[in-house]
Write an enzyme that holds these catalytic residues in place. Sequence first.
Site, PDB file in Angstrom:
ATOM      1  CD  GLU A 233       0.281  -4.316   3.218  1.00  0.00           C
ATOM      2  OE1 GLU A 233       0.447  -3.496   4.144  1.00  0.00           O
ATOM      3  OE2 GLU A 233       0.019  -3.963   2.040  1.00  0.00           O
TER       4      GLU A 233
ATOM      5  CG  HIS B 219       8.818   1.335   9.771  1.00  0.00           C
ATOM      6  ND1 HIS B 219       8.685   2.186   8.708  1.00  0.00           N
ATOM      7  CD2 HIS B 219       9.576   2.000  10.679  1.00  0.00           C
ATOM      8  CE1 HIS B 219       9.343   3.314   8.964  1.00  0.00           C
ATOM      9  NE2 HIS B 219       9.876   3.222  10.155  1.00  0.00           N
TER      10      HIS B 219
HETATM   11 ZN   LIG Z   1       2.479   0.055   1.553  1.00  0.00          ZN
END
Ligand SMILES: [Zn+2]
Length: 599
Positions: free
Chosen positions: A389, A395
């Site tokens: 996560e 990201h």
């Molecule tokens: Zn994922």
Amino acid sequence: MYDSRNQIPQKYKWNLSEIYSSRDAFESDFADVDKEIRSFALSGERISKSADGLLNVLSEYNRIYQKLRKLSEYAERNSDVDLSDNGFQSLAAKVRMLYNDLGSASFFVVPAVCRIPEKKLVSWYKEQPGLLSFKRVIDRYRRYRKHLLSDSEEKLFADLSNALQSHETIRSIFANADLQFGFVKDDDGKRVPLNDSTYVPLVMSQNRNVRRNAFRSLYKTYDQYGNTFANLLNGFVREMTTIAEVRHFENSLEASVFEDEVPSSIYHNLVQTVRDHMSPLFEYYELKRKLLNVEKLHLYDVYTPLIASQSRQYEYDEAVDIVLDALKIYGPDYISVLEKGLRKDGWVDVYPTKGKRGGAYSAGCYETKPYILLNFSGTFDNISTLAHEAGHSMHSYFSRKNNDSQNSEYTIFVAEVASTVNELLLSHHLLKTSKDKSIKMNILDELMSTYKSTLYRQTMFAEFEEFIHHTVETGEPLTKEILSDEYYQLNLRYFGKDVVCDRQIQYEWMRVPHFYYNFYVYKYATCICAASAIVKKIESEGQPYIKKYLDFLSCGNSKSPLDSLLVAEIDMRKPDVILAGIDDFRNAVSQFKDLLEEC
Ligand SMILES: [Zn+2]
């Protein structure tokens, strides 16, 4: 564990008051967005008249959309920590309705952008440079030029969209609420109700009788309802193939990969490369047979873990230390932001409490933190989930930080790359640093199981999906027999000659929701392979490559998914990316064998 949220120190809860300081602030934004959506529906005229008109409409749409995302974050995150709180539940439902309203109010945008003549658009970019920040959005819309219908047909599609795509809802309600699978005995000899969710732990049991009974009983029930499931799947696939045809796509696969902005050759490259490299998978099953100490491995044996999971418990802060240590190769820019997010900045809702949504996810929008929901209970698995996560959230963090809001949301095609890179880095790091053999074997067992299910199984699903769509496209209806035969043949291929392919598996297609996701699953397989290829480069090339990888994380949606992966030197059109995943799997199998021999 904590009995209620009030007992949990604030530093272990996400901070949602940063989204809206009060319910009143939320309500006032909600009322504004509602009004703005209605007036947006009337702005159609301006869009194709001038450069300024186009910029105004696109900016206005984006402004409303971003505000809506913020409303949604507030309502959904608050509702997920207590699903019994009807207040937030209904707030979340109201926000979802606003999304539908925005969809209907903006249906004119894509067709209007498509109709602007190319020459005019080029001159508009010169006349109004502000438009350049929407160039990628405009380019994405204009890809649909060949696939648009008349205005009235588009309106009809938009209005019908809520009524279509009901097959999977019916399938899931039928399978999960109406179907009765009877009772089976669990590990303690207790009679327990069998259903799709109790099936999973039962089929993983170390007791062979338990898992065999669960397997046989489950599919016995499915067998009786095969015609219903076949008709549902047939209906869904016909819907997809019809839409593809009406929109002038060669077939439904082409229509689906068009949305992902990738060529269908990526799909076929995956399937072919995996098919050509089945041997590590068969070696894995042979390993499983030996460790389970059975003469022949059956399909009800393949989910049993090889190694009992570790009994050691971890504190959340310890888990954060382990994850940061495994990821320190990224350097200070990444690590300092992540550490602050996980420890101080209120990104994470750590502990399970009554009524909280299960599982784990990463969420957030342009104007919020990249929130993470966990249900941290201190197991070793939870550390891997945290790394995963955290990968998604970082990201999102880099994508949002480096792009205008309209270019900040990365696409589904790359969505599982960063999370899987982190998971793999964690596994590799722990394998290198851990001295305890049982921990190492446990990590390898998990790693092998991930490749088996994410790379091989999803590719098998992808093959099945292509078969069902192709069958309907050639004018043949999907019947229980056709579906079950093909599904069985695929299982024979993916389990090899040494595993006993129990006949009941032919009905498994009935319980897989993904066949209603319209060519979604292949992305799980391509993402894990892209991640393996990236990890290989990170580990062998170090810092110079990390810079490229962080540039990839910063792309957001400013480039197509294929081009953004090229920033990290990953060319999804080539077999080597898929081979990187297969190699990592093969290495895990051989490392596991070596450890076993030392025992
Ligand atoms: Zn994922």
